[in-house]
Design an enzyme around this catalytic site. Structure first.
Site, mmCIF file in Angstrom:
data_model
loop_
_atom_site.group_PDB
_atom_site.id
_atom_site.type_symbol
_atom_site.label_atom_id
_atom_site.label_comp_id
_atom_site.label_asym_id
_atom_site.label_seq_id
_atom_site.Cartn_x
_atom_site.Cartn_y
_atom_site.Cartn_z
ATOM 1 N N ASP A 31 0.851 -1.188 0.000
ATOM 2 C CA ASP A 31 0.000 0.000 0.000
ATOM 3 C C ASP A 31 0.887 1.238 0.000
ATOM 4 O OD1 ASP A 31 -3.275 0.150 1.067
ATOM 5 O OD2 ASP A 31 -2.128 2.006 0.799
ATOM 6 N N ASN A 35 -4.203 6.890 1.350
ATOM 7 C CA ASN A 35 -5.542 7.119 1.901
ATOM 8 C C ASN A 35 -5.803 6.223 3.111
ATOM 9 O OD1 ASN A 35 -8.030 8.464 1.918
ATOM 10 N ND2 ASN A 35 -9.027 6.854 0.739
ATOM 11 N N ASP A 58 4.104 2.009 -4.368
ATOM 12 C CA ASP A 58 3.102 2.195 -5.407
ATOM 13 C C ASP A 58 2.933 0.913 -6.216
ATOM 14 O OD1 ASP A 58 1.554 2.991 -7.539
ATOM 15 O OD2 ASP A 58 2.873 4.629 -8.177
ATOM 16 N N ASN A 100 -3.800 5.861 -12.660
ATOM 17 C CA ASN A 100 -3.543 5.078 -11.444
ATOM 18 C C ASN A 100 -4.303 3.761 -11.444
ATOM 19 O OD1 ASN A 100 -2.539 4.987 -8.493
ATOM 20 N ND2 ASN A 100 -4.722 4.510 -8.366
ATOM 21 N N TYR A 152 -14.230 7.127 -12.289
ATOM 22 C CA TYR A 152 -13.972 6.023 -11.351
ATOM 23 C C TYR A 152 -14.625 4.732 -11.854
ATOM 24 C CZ TYR A 152 -14.824 2.831 -7.551
ATOM 25 O OH TYR A 152 -14.929 1.684 -6.812
ATOM 26 N N ASN A 202 -18.754 9.112 0.768
ATOM 27 C CA ASN A 202 -19.875 8.183 0.824
ATOM 28 C C ASN A 202 -20.749 8.462 2.043
ATOM 29 O OD1 ASN A 202 -18.982 6.897 -1.511
ATOM 30 N ND2 ASN A 202 -17.612 5.577 -0.327
ATOM 31 N N LEU A 203 -21.986 8.020 1.943
ATOM 32 C CA LEU A 203 -22.983 8.376 2.955
ATOM 33 C C LEU A 203 -22.628 7.903 4.364
ATOM 34 C CD1 LEU A 203 -25.789 9.574 3.611
ATOM 35 C CD2 LEU A 203 -26.769 7.340 3.030
ATOM 36 N N ARG A 293 -27.983 14.749 -7.173
ATOM 37 C CA ARG A 293 -26.664 14.888 -7.791
ATOM 38 C C ARG A 293 -26.692 14.259 -9.179
ATOM 39 N NH1 ARG A 293 -22.950 12.419 -3.088
ATOM 40 N NH2 ARG A 293 -24.306 10.688 -3.691
#
Lengths: 339, 339
Positions: A31, A35, A58, A100, A152, A202-203, A293
């Site tokens: 990793d 993030n 990476d 990426n 995405y 995200n929600l 949205r």
């Protein structure tokens, strides 16, 4: 089975590492920590009693992947979680997302094939489906690149297509495409969970941050959809169920291509999720209705029957389990791993 | 206009460089010479009286592209021809095709955007269309990634989609997608033409090599298609017409996204092409009927009306012009540039 988890220190990767250890396998994390945090390895050790290696680097860099094989291999399988995953950001930074999210796949495949892996499991998404006429989505639902609403999702479909062709050219290889619906929840210990940097996209993590007072109110984007309560419906799946799906997929992998929807099959609305969270937290949360949205579908949910039939896997955790575990995680880690 | 031609020493790139010079522009070639020869710069100079630079290197390498800008820029535009393009090989080596054909785009965009290009012209293909119900193909014909028959065509469609999103995120940029149908022919001087390494993948250079005795016979893949003579029909376009299309596209470029079919709109069958070549060469050529190839459509041809309307461009050269010029090129260069 010794398995390299690219992007393995992220949200789904961490929970999958725990599930793999519990099933007797040997995960190694790769990793770049862009993030997430290296703290996850301590938490995994605390939960499982097992220390696993973390290679920091990476996954799009062949030398980094080769280094992981040299130091910790050989690996029988790679699970590829490494991706930029913020839908809105992907519209602003498409080049970064495409480069990426595809270059990681190429590097992992180049090195993995050269080193003799037998299985490649790819983190895909239910957002490769976009035609409401196909609901509930089976694995054969339309996947139409030019109709998808954001880079995405498109990068994920491009990866699926490239992986399908690579599998055809390498018939002994297993490629498994796992199409996640909406992963939420956290390990019941509250030691690992979702820890997005900045404002959550995200929600569920957004609701969790409102619940601990780190964000002022929940925005509900549209309450006039053609759904039972007018808010959008999604197929939320507990991340521990999802993690167990990866273990099953890996254990059942055969030469060839397979794709599975990993969801519960139960659509849950925004208002239902918020109500469940309020119940878990024992308090009302501030919320307001915002405009729809662009690109959001009224409802997305799958049929997970194929995974149950072929993998013997089925999500068992309810929306109340999901919100309870998120609330537990968020209370124990109000500032995330490094807070 | 100063223009960087990535893959500019290849077949279409070379002819486009000539057309750009003749229109008063300043092309610079960037090419790794993996499927062409540095000799092309001498030939371009012989035809146009102008020497142009050739940077030898990989267009997928940011440092190489930056070097081209440092040494020969600034460039107002990039034309991106650099690609692996053998359909059959792409099925065998999908990873190489996806990685090369997409990574070149990313590097050219990253550097080009940082250096302030205003236009990016992309070599796409009529094979992004695959539904016979859409014939003749307009620019709005269905482009369905998962239905395309090979990684080459898929890599081109993925590039189109990524470029479309990059343009949206960079509204001042012009992105022009040029969908080539079947480029054939050669410059009328016979000094430049198509020089594939190894056995040609496409019909016209294959026929040309049979005509000069370097290959034994022409294979015709299927004579039972639903076409007038039973053989496949394609929309062959003279490479000099195609090159002129690039000049027009560049000169008309405005901020925004545009896509154009570059073809003649006239379907020509395999037997018609071979008969035209036999007439040009003044001899019969050995040929035999083979089984259909998987993935081949009975007919593909476009409507080039949009390019005529918006760019003022129209192909003017006939199939007899194409075969005459190929025969001229092949006779003068029986072993290609380095033969």
């Amino acid at each position: 089975m010794r398995v390299l988890l690219a992007g393995g220190a992220g949200y789904v990767g961490t929970h999958t590492a725990i599930a793999l250890i519990e099933a007797g396998h040997e995960p190694v994390l790769l990793d770049d920590l862009s993030n997430t945090s290296a703290v996850v390895t301590e938490r995994i050790a605390e939960i499982t009693g097992t220390s696993i290696p973390l290679v920091t680097g990476d996954a799009a860099d062949d030398e980094v992947v080769e280094g992981a094989f040299d130091e910790h291999g050989p690996f029988e399988a790679i699970i590829h979680f490494a991706a930029l995953k913020a839908v809105g950001e992907s519209v602003q930074k498409p080049l970064e997302y495409y480069a990426n999210n595809l270059d990681t796949t190429y590097a992992l495949l180049r090195v993995g094939l050269a080193r003799g892996i037998t299985s490649f499991v790819f983190s895909s998404t239910g957002t490769v489906y976009s035609d409401p006429a196909d609901l509930p989505f089976t694995e054969d639902a339309t996947r139409n690149l030019v109709e998808l609403s954001n880079p995405y999702s498109k990068s994920k479909l491009m990866n699926e297509v490239a992986l399908t062709d690579v599998q055809k050219a390498n018939p002994e290889l297993n490629v498994t495409l796992l199409r996640y619906f909406n992963p939420v929840g956290a390990h019941e210990s509250g030691l690992v969970g979702e820890d997005p940097k900045g404002i959550p996209n995200n929600l569920m993590p957004f609701v969790a941050r409102v619940a601990v007072g780190k964000l002022p109110e929940i925005g509900i984007f549209g309450d006039d959809y053609d759904t039972p309560d007018g808010t959008g419906q999604r197929d939320y799946i507990h991340v521990v169920d999802l993690a167990e799906g990866h273990v099953k997929a890996l254990e059942k992998a055969q030469p060839g291509l397979a794709s599975y929807n990993l969801g519960t099959g139960n659509p849950v609305s925004v208002l239902e999720l918020v109500a469940s969270f309020e119940k878990a937290a024992g308090k009302d949360l501030p919320k307001s209705i915002k405009p729809r949205r662009e690109g959001d579908l009224a409802a997305t949910y799958c049929t997970p029957a194929k995974a149950e039939r072929e993998l013997g896997w089925k999500a068992t955790r309810t929306i109340d389990d999901m919100t309870r575990d998120v609330w537990n995680w968020q209370q124990k880690n109000p500032g995330g791993y490094e807070g």
